[in-house]
Scaffold this motif. Structure first.
Motif, short mmCIF file in Angstrom:
data_model
loop_
_atom_site.label_atom_id
_atom_site.label_comp_id
_atom_site.label_asym_id
_atom_site.label_seq_id
_atom_site.Cartn_x
_atom_site.Cartn_y
_atom_site.Cartn_z
N LYS A 32 0.83 -1.20 0.00
CA LYS A 32 0.00 0.00 0.00
C LYS A 32 0.87 1.26 0.00
O LYS A 32 0.58 2.23 -0.71
CB LYS A 32 -0.90 -0.03 1.23
N ASP A 33 1.94 1.23 0.80
CA ASP A 33 2.87 2.37 0.83
C ASP A 33 3.59 2.53 -0.50
O ASP A 33 3.85 3.66 -0.94
CB ASP A 33 3.89 2.19 1.96
N GLN A 34 3.90 1.41 -1.14
CA GLN A 34 4.56 1.49 -2.45
C GLN A 34 3.65 2.13 -3.49
O GLN A 34 4.10 2.93 -4.32
CB GLN A 34 4.99 0.09 -2.89
N VAL A 35 2.38 1.77 -3.44
CA VAL A 35 1.42 2.38 -4.38
C VAL A 35 1.29 3.87 -4.08
O VAL A 35 1.24 4.71 -5.00
CB VAL A 35 0.06 1.67 -4.28
N ALA A 36 1.27 4.22 -2.77
CA ALA A 36 1.20 5.65 -2.42
C ALA A 36 2.45 6.38 -2.87
O ALA A 36 2.40 7.56 -3.23
CB ALA A 36 1.01 5.80 -0.91
N ALA A 37 3.60 5.67 -2.88
CA ALA A 37 4.86 6.29 -3.29
C ALA A 37 4.92 6.55 -4.79
O ALA A 37 5.85 7.22 -5.26
CB ALA A 37 6.04 5.42 -2.88
#
Length: 418
Positions: free
Chosen positions: A228-233
């Motif tokens: 999820k953090d990677q997608v937000a990044a």
């Protein structure tokens, strides 16, 4: 017959022709000597540059060029790989921390996020079902404890009644029945205690199972949060406030993990990087005052760092700016710096001649008072500034010397100014 020839007499002017020539040469030499004096070379006055020796406070300055650099500078890098889908800023844009700089796209990463989300939801459901089953078993065991307690209490009441009757010895209760009742109470008591132990074991098992299930769920949740953090990044954000100095990626380019996206600098906190000649850097010390010329304004600062290494004959000197920055000040602006090395009180100095290195002896041509001749004078030079040099000996206040190029007649001791 022989004819006698008459011999003609040689005229005197033919015999002594060289006498007037020599006389003329002597006269010309006398006239030239009277005009030239001891001078052995003639220089044109309009090609000379002269300066007068002065006395006073001699400020020793070192001039250097350089650029302004930001104190706070930050490279923003990509935390994930993806293709540049949209760029929101360009070089020169003012951004705040958290502003979106660039949007990346990575369909595979989004599919991985969906997969991780379903795995997390499934794991939560599995854990809930396992907890419900264990809690149901615990309820059954707790009910068994209650039933065992009731059985024990019933057997205990029966034993108490029989004990009263047995003690009366009226034969209402036989010894065998009384012993059976005692044994039944003991059995019910033991059964009740064992059921209580099962409940405690079940509670411990339930707690351990919950802890293990929570750990497994946490692992799945961490994986989900990571994706999820990677997608937000994929939305590359500014990590600090400032001015965008450089954008490294263009639309359609593929960004790799750790690739530089943009360079952000704080335009309100700058310092100067000056390049000083290695021969002059020995006089520079930390804390010396510096005047920075931005071509429009002058700002002030102090020497904060001297690079220990020499690069292409130059040494980098960092200047901490102490005055307020003008509007034109910005990173990479070319500036000139004047470093004040020392201030020598009451000394002789003159505008710096050509080819006159500091702390050396040089032959300078001193111009006579009538400005007709210039004689070479051995002069001991001292400290030098940007445009001036200290005179240690050989000249006095008010003396005029030639400071332009004298290499054409440097071997002569006296020249005539025409």
């Amino acid at each position: 017959m022989d004819i006698q020839r008459e011999i003609a007499a040689t005229p005197l002017w033919r015999k002594y022709w060289y006498v007037p020539v020599v006389a003329l040469m002597v006269l010309a030499t006398y006239q030239f000597k009277s005009v030239m004096g001891n001078a052995s070379f003639i220089v044109e006055e309009n090609k000379l540059v002269t300066a007068t020796v002065q006395k006073g406070n001699f400020r020793v300055n070192v001039r250097a060029t350089g650029v302004l650099k930001p104190l706070n500078i930050r490279w923003v890098s990509s935390q994930v790989s993806g293709r540049v889908e949209q760029a929101f800023v360009k070089a020169g844009a003012l951004v705040e921390a958290g502003d979106i700089l660039m949007q990346l796209s990575n369909p595979e990463l989004r599919r991985e996020l969906e997969k991780a989300r379903w795995e997390f939801e499934a794991k939560k459901a599995e854990n809930h079902a396992a907890f419900v089953a264990l809690e149901s078993q615990l309820v059954d065991l707790e009910n068994s404890v209650v039933e065992a307690e009731y059985s024990y209490q019933s057997s205990k009441l029966k034993l108490d009644a029989e004990t009263q009757l047995f003690e009366q010895k009226n034969g209402a209760v036989s010894a065998l029945d009384y012993q059976r009742s005692q044994l039944a109470v003991k059995q019910q008591m033991q059964y009740w205690l064992s059921q209580q132990q099962k409940v405690e074991k079940m509670k411990a098992n339930l707690a351990a199972t919950k802890k293990a299930q929570q750990a497994r769920l946490g692992l799945v949740e961490n994986n989900y949060q990571r994706v999820k953090d990677q997608v937000a990044a994929l939305s590359v954000l500014a990590t600090t406030s400032g001015v965008v100095q450089q954008v490294s990626l263009e639309l359609g380019e593929q960004a790799q993990v750790g690739a530089s996206v943009a360079l952000i600098a704080d335009q309100h906190s700058l310092y100067a990087e000056l390049q000083v000649q290695e021969m002059k850097v020995s006089d520079i010390q930390i804390g010396q005052s510096v005047v920075i010329d931005t071509r429009s304004n002058e700002i002030f600062g102090t020497v904060s760092r001297i690079d220990p290494a020499v690069n292409a004959g130059m040494v980098q000197v960092d200047i901490n700016i102490t005055s307020e920055l003008p509007n034109e000040a910005r990173p990479d602006l070319t500036v000139d710096g004047l470093i004040e090395v020392s201030n020598i009180k009451e000394t002789l100095y003159v505008k710096r001649p050509v080819f006159a290195p500091r702390y050396s002896k040089a032959g300078l041509f001193k111009v006579d008072s009538d400005k007709q001749f210039a004689r070479k004078q051995q002069v001991k030079l001292g400290q030098s500034s940007v445009n001036q040099i200290q005179i240690l000996s050989g000249l006095s206040v008010g003396d005029t010397v030639i400071i332009s190029d004298t290499s054409n007649y440097q071997e002569h001791q006296e020249v005539m100014i025409n």
